[in-house]
Design an enzyme around this catalytic site. Structure first.
Site, PDB file in Angstrom:
ATOM      1  CB  CYS A  25      -1.006   0.065   1.302  1.00 18.69           C
ATOM      2  SG  CYS A  25      -1.944  -1.169   1.348  1.00 18.69           S
ATOM      3  CB  CYS A  89     -16.918  46.504   5.853  1.00 16.36           C
ATOM      4  SG  CYS A  89     -15.350  46.695   4.894  1.00 16.36           S
ATOM      5  CB  CYS A  92     -13.059  42.873   6.353  1.00 15.80           C
ATOM      6  SG  CYS A  92     -12.881  44.620   6.609  1.00 15.80           S
ATOM      7  CG  ASP A 509     -39.783   5.467   7.388  1.00 12.60           C
ATOM      8  OD1 ASP A 509     -40.090   4.428   6.637  1.00 12.60           O
ATOM      9  OD2 ASP A 509     -39.513   5.310   8.876  1.00 12.60           O
TER      10      ASP A 509
END
Length: 829
Positions: A25, A89, A92, A509
Site C-alpha cells: 500500500c 465590512c 474584509c 417514512d
C-alpha cells in the site's frame, strides 16, 4: 503542518493517508504521489500514516490528495474555527477568505462578519494554525488561537464593546461644542454673530481645529490603524473610506484656517464638524451593532450554559467533585436531586425522573432506572442516580448539538455568492465614484467649486461603506439557526436553510416517524390444525434474531404471555420481506403476503381478516410452519399524538405530504387516511426508497424533503434535496441528514420549513436594504439632486445614515428570535 525546506525553490507538505494496510500500500501511494506534476520526492510511513511530499516548486496539496484518493486510499481532512480581529465590512471578509484559500493545503475557507470568526477546511497535517495566522496577519487582521478563544472570546467581545463605548463618549464630548459652534452659527445668525463678536472667526476656527484633531487622533485612530495599511496594500476597506473622507475634510479645513490664501476665493470654508461628526456617528453605529450582534449568539451561549461545571465521581471508593474535563468513559458518576447530569451515561443504580426538555422539547420528566441512558445537560429532578459515563467531552449529545449549531451558523448560503461578487469590487468602485464626483464638481460646479466638490466626494465615501452588506446574511443565519435549536430543530448544514425553503413535497417514512415505532401485537388468527400458543412460541423464537420492529412486538407479546421460547437455528432474513429459521426441527417462516407468494403458499383463507385488519391500520404478518400456512398476525404501530397536527401544519404551509412505507397498501392507506395524507407509496422495499424520492421530484421539477429515522432511510435522506432525521433514530441517519429533529415530533418539520422561509425572507430584506440603500443614496451624496432642488447631502448625515444601515440589518435579523410556531404551541411552548 506546511514546512519550508532550506532551498528557496522547494516546499514540503505532510498529509495523513488512511486505509493503508501493508508495505505494498505504501509503495502504491508513493508511486501515485510521484506522478503528480512538480513532486520531486514522496516518502510514506505506514506506522504514522503520514506522507512527506517534496515539491520542486510551489506545493499543490490538492493534486496530491486527488492522486492518493484515485489510488484507492483516503486523505484525512480537518476543520479549524477561530476568531479574527479587525474585520469590519464585507470587503474584509473577501480579503480574509482569499488569503486563507491561497494557503497550500486549504480546501475551503469562509469568514463570518457577524461572528467575527473564520472557518478553514484543510488537509490534515498540511496546514498549521501558525500558517493560517501568518496569512491573515499579512492582510492586516489578527487570528486568535482556538485555545485562547474558547476561554476569552466572550471577555474579548465585552472588552471591545467597553472600549467602543468609551471612545464614543469621548468623541461625543469633543464633537458637541464643535458642532454647536459651527452648525449653530449657520442655523441661528444671532448665535453666529455672538461667536464672532466674543471669540472672533479665527479663534473659533482654531478651537474647532483642536477639537477635531483630538477626535481624529483619539477615538478616530482605530480607523487610521486599519484603513491606512489597507490603502498602502492597495486593498482599501471600509476604514479606508472613513480615513480618506475625514482626512480630506480635516485637511481642507486646516488649510482654510491657517493658510486660506492657498485656496481659491470664496472656498476657504471649514468642515471640522463634518470630520468629527462622521467619527462620532460611525462609532455610535458600531457600538449599537456590537450590542445587537452579541444577542445573535444567545442560542449558543444558552446551550453552553446547560453544561455542568463539575461531576461527582467515585474514585478509590470515595465520591469526589472533579472538573468536567477530568471525567473519562467508565467513571461511576453520582447525581443528586436537582443537579445537572454532567455527561452521557447508563444508569447502574437508583431511579429518578429526568427533565430532558432540552433534548426532546417535552416538559414532563421521564423515568430513568438501571439500564436506561441519561444525557449530559439534562436535570435530575427527584431521586439520586448512579451511572457509568459512556460519552464525555466533545462526544456528548450536548456537545454534538452545540457543534451542529456552530457549523450551521458558520455556513455560507448560495445567496451569499452574489454579495461576495459585488463587495469584491465595491470599495474600489466607491473610491472611483468619489474621485469622479470630485472632478465633475471642481470642473462644472457652482462657486466655490472646490468646497462643493469636497463635500460631495466625502459624502460619497462615507455613505457607501459596505458594513450592512457583510452583515446581511450571517446575522440572519446565526439568529435563525439559534432559534431553530431552541425549538429542537438542528440544522447540520447551514445551506439547508435555503434548500428547505423551496420544499414542495415532504416525503415521510411511516414507522418511527409518523408512528411511535413500537408496534404491538394485537391479534393472532391461527389456521386450521394450529393452536394460537403453538404458533406464537415458534414464530417468537424465530423472530428473536431479527431487529425488525414487528419481530420485537411478537417477541415481547410471547414474553408477556409467559411462553417458553425454544432455541432457533439456521436464521435467515430476506430484506423487506420476511425471515426463516429452524425451531425444534421445524421450519418456521414469517413475512409479508409477497413473501408467502414467493414460497408458493396461498394466503386467501385469511383475505377477509387481512382486509379488516388493514382497514384498521394494522400490519398483517403471515406465518408458515413446515411449508403450511399457520397463522395471521396483526401488529399495530400507534400514530404519534402530534403527527396529525404536524401534517395539518405542513399542508397549511402549502406543502404536499407523501408517505413512503414498506407496509402493504391497505394498511398504509388506512394510516394515511387518519392523518390526512393523500399520496401513499406503499410496499416499497428499503432499497426502493431512493427511487421513490426521485419519482416524487419529477426529474428535479419539485424539491423533496425526506423524513426518516432508520438505517435503511439513510440513502433516501442523502438523495432528497433536504434530508431530515428524527432525533430518536440512528446515528447513521443523522450523518446522512441535513437537519435533525431532536425529539420524535413531526411538528419539527413544519417548524423547520416555516423558520427557513422566515430566515430567507429576512436575508432578502437585509440584502435589499443594504444594496438598495447604497444604490439610492450614492447618487444623492454625489450631488445629483443639487441642480434641480439645490440639495446636498452633508457628510455628517451620510455618516449617520451609514451607521443606521448596519444597525437596521442586525436589528431586523434579531426579529427572528420572536419567530412563532406554525401551529398551536402545545408541548413546544
Amino acid at each position: 503542518m506546511l514546512t519550508l525546506v532550506p532551498s528557496a525553490e522547494q516546499q514540503t507538505i505532510k498529509l495523513f493517508v488512511s486505509d493503508m494496510t501493508c508495505a505494498s500500500c505504501v509503495r502504491r501511494v508513493e508511486k501515485a504521489i510521484e506522478k503528480v506534476p512538480g513532486v520531486s520526492r514522496a516518502a510514506v510511513n505506514l506506522a504514522t500514516e503520514k506522507a512527506d511530499v517534496t515539491f520542486a516548486g510551489t506545493a499543490d496539496a490538492a493534486a496530491v490528495a486527488a492522486a492518493v484518493r484515485k489510488a484507492g486510499y483516503g486523505v484525512a481532512e480537518d476543520v479549524l474555527e477561530f476568531p479574527v480581529e479587525g474585520m469590519t465590512c464585507a470587503s474584509c471578509i473577501n480579503r480574509v477568505e482569499k488569503a486563507l484559500k491561497a494557503i497550500p493545503g486549504v480546501i475551503d475557507a469562509t469568514a463570518n462578519l457577524a461572528q467575527e470568526r473564520a472557518r478553514v477546511r484543510f488537509f490534515k497535517g498540511a496546514v498549521s494554525f501558525e500558517d493560517i495566522a501568518a496569512a491573515i496577519e499579512r492582510t492586516g487582521y489578527k487570528a486568535i488561537s482556538g485555545a485562547t478563544a474558547i476561554l476569552a472570546e466572550e471577555d474579548r467581545r465585552a472588552a471591545d464593546a467597553g472600549i467602543l463605548r468609551r471612545d464614543l463618549v469621548i468623541a461625543a464630548l469633543l464633537t458637541a461644542p464643535l458642532f454647536v459652534m459651527e452648525m449653530g452659527a449657520h442655523a441661528f445668525p444671532a448665535f453666529g454673530h455672538f461667536i464672532h463678536e466674543t471669540l472672533g472667526m479665527q479663534t473659533s476656527r482654531v478651537i474647532q481645529f483642536v477639537l477635531a484633531t483630538l477626535v481624529l487622533a483619539g477615538p478616530g485612530q482605530r480607523f487610521f490603524r486599519k484603513g491606512v495599511p489597507s490603502l498602502l496594500r492597495l486593498a482599501p476597506d471600509m476604514n479606508s473610506l472613513v480615513v480618506i473622507g475625514t482626512l480630506a475634510a480635516w485637511s481642507f479645513s486646516t488649510v482654510a484656517t491657517f493658510t486660506p490664501a492657498l485656496l481659491p476665493g470664496g472656498a476657504a470654508n471649514v468642515y471640522f464638524e463634518a470630520a468629527s461628526v462622521i467619527v462620532t456617528l460611525i462609532l455610535a453605529g458600531r457600538y449599537l451593532e456590537a450590542r445587537a450582534k452579541g444577542r445573535t449568539g444567545e442560542a449558543i451561549r444558552h446551550l453552553a450554559g446547560l453544561r455542568a461545571k463539575s461531576a461527582r465521581v467515585l474514585r478509590d471508593g470515595k465520591a469526589e467533585d472533579v472538573p468536567l474535563e477530568s471525567v473519562v468513559p467508565g467513571d461511576i458518576v453520582l447525581v443528586r436531586p436537582g443537579e445537572r447530569v454532567p455527561v452521557d451515561g447508563e444508569v447502574t443504580e437508583g431511579s429518578s425522573y429526568i427533565d430532558e426538555s432540552m433534548i426532546s422539547g417535552e416538559p414532563m420528566p421521564v423515568a430513568r432506572k438501571p439500564g436506561d441512558s441519561v444525557t449530559g445537560g439534562t436535570v435530575n429532578t427527584t431521586g439520586s442516580l448512579t451511572f457509568r459515563a459512556t460519552r464525555v467531552g466533545a462526544d456528548t449529545v450536548l456537545s454534538q448539538i452545540i457543534r451542529m449549531v456552530e457549523d450551521a451558523q458558520a455556513a455560507k448560503l448560495p445567496i451569499q455568492a452574489l454579495v461576495d461578487r459585488v463587495t469584491q469590487w465595491f470599495v474600489p468602485a466607491v473610491m472611483a465614484v468619489a474621485l469622479l464626483t470630485f472632478g465633475i464638481w471642481v470642473t462644472l460646479g457652482p462657486s466655490p467649486a472646490l468646497a462643493h466638490a469636497l463635500v460631495n466626494a466625502v459624502a460619497v465615501l462615507i455613505i457607501a461603506c459596505p458594513c450592512a452588506m457583510g452583515l446581511a446574511t450571517p446575522t440572519s443565519i446565526i439568529t435563525g439557526t439559534g432559534r431553530a435549536a431552541e425549538l429542537g430543530v438542528l440544522f447540520r448544514q447551514g445551506t439547508a436553510l435555503q434548500t428547505l425553503e423551496a420544499t414542495d413535497i415532504v416525503a415521510v417514512d411511516k414507522t418511527g416517524t409518523l408512528t411511535l415505532g413500537h408496534p404491538t401485537l394485537t391479534e393472532i388468527i391461527p389456521a386450521e390444525g394450529f393452536s394460537r400458543g403453538e404458533v406464537l412460541a415458534l414464530v417468537a423464537a424465530a423472530e428473536v434474531h431479527s431487529e425488525h420492529p414487528i419481530a420485537v412486538a411478537i417477541h415481547e407479546a410471547a414474553v408477556r404471555e409467559g411462553a417458553e421460547l425454544p432455541a432457533a437455528g439456521g436464521f435467515a432474513a430476506i430484506s423487506g420481506q420476511g425471515i426463516s429459521a429452524i425451531v425444534e426441527g421445524r421450519k418456521v417462516q414469517a413475512g409479508s403476503v409477497g413473501f408467502l407468494d414467493s414460497l408458493g403458499l396461498d394466503p386467501s383463507v385469511f383475505a377477509a381478516d387481512a382486509d379488516r385488519l388493514a382497514a384498521q391500520g394494522a400490519s398483517p404478518l403471515y406465518a408458515a410452519i413446515d411449508g403450511r400456512l399457520a397463522a395471521l398476525f396483526a401488529v399495530t404501530d400507534p400514530v404519534k399524538p402530534t403527527t396529525k397536527e404536524a401534517v395539518a401544519a405542513l399542508k397549511a404551509l402549502g406543502i404536499e405530504v407523501a408517505m413512503i412505507t414498506g407496509d402493504n397498501r391497505r394498511t398504509a392507506e388506512a394510516v394515511a387516511a387518519k392523518l390526512g395524507i393523500s399520496k401513499v407509496m406503499a410496499e416499497v422495499l428499503p432499497d426502493g426508497k431512493v427511487a421513490a424520492v426521485k419519482a416524487l421530484s419529477v426529474d428535479g421539477a419539485k424539491k423533496v424533503a425526506f423524513v426518516g429515522d432508520g438505517i435503511n432511510d439513510a440513502p433516501a435522506l442523502a438523495a432528497a434535496n433536504t434530508g431530515i432525521a428524527i432525533g430518536t433514530g440512528t446515528d447513521v441517519a443523522f450523518e446522512s441528514a441535513d437537519i435533525v429533529l431532536m425529539s420524535g415530533d413531526m411538528r419539527g418539520v413544519a417548524i423547520g420549513i416555516a423558520l427557513s422561509r422566515a430566515t430567507m425572507r429576512n436575508i432578502r430584506q437585509n440584502l435589499f436594504w443594504a444594496f438598495g440603500y447604497n444604490v439610492a443614496l450614492i447618487p444623492v451624496a454625489a450631488g445629483f439632486l443639487y441642480p434641480a432642488f439645490g440639495m446636498q447631502l452633508s457628510p455628517a448625515l451620510a455618516a449617520g445614515a451609514m451607521a443606521l444601515s448596519s444597525v437596521f440589518v442586525v436589528s431586523n435579523a434579531l426579529r427572528l428570535k420572536r419567530f412563532r410556531l406554525p401551529f398551536h404551541k402545545g408541548d413546544l411552548a
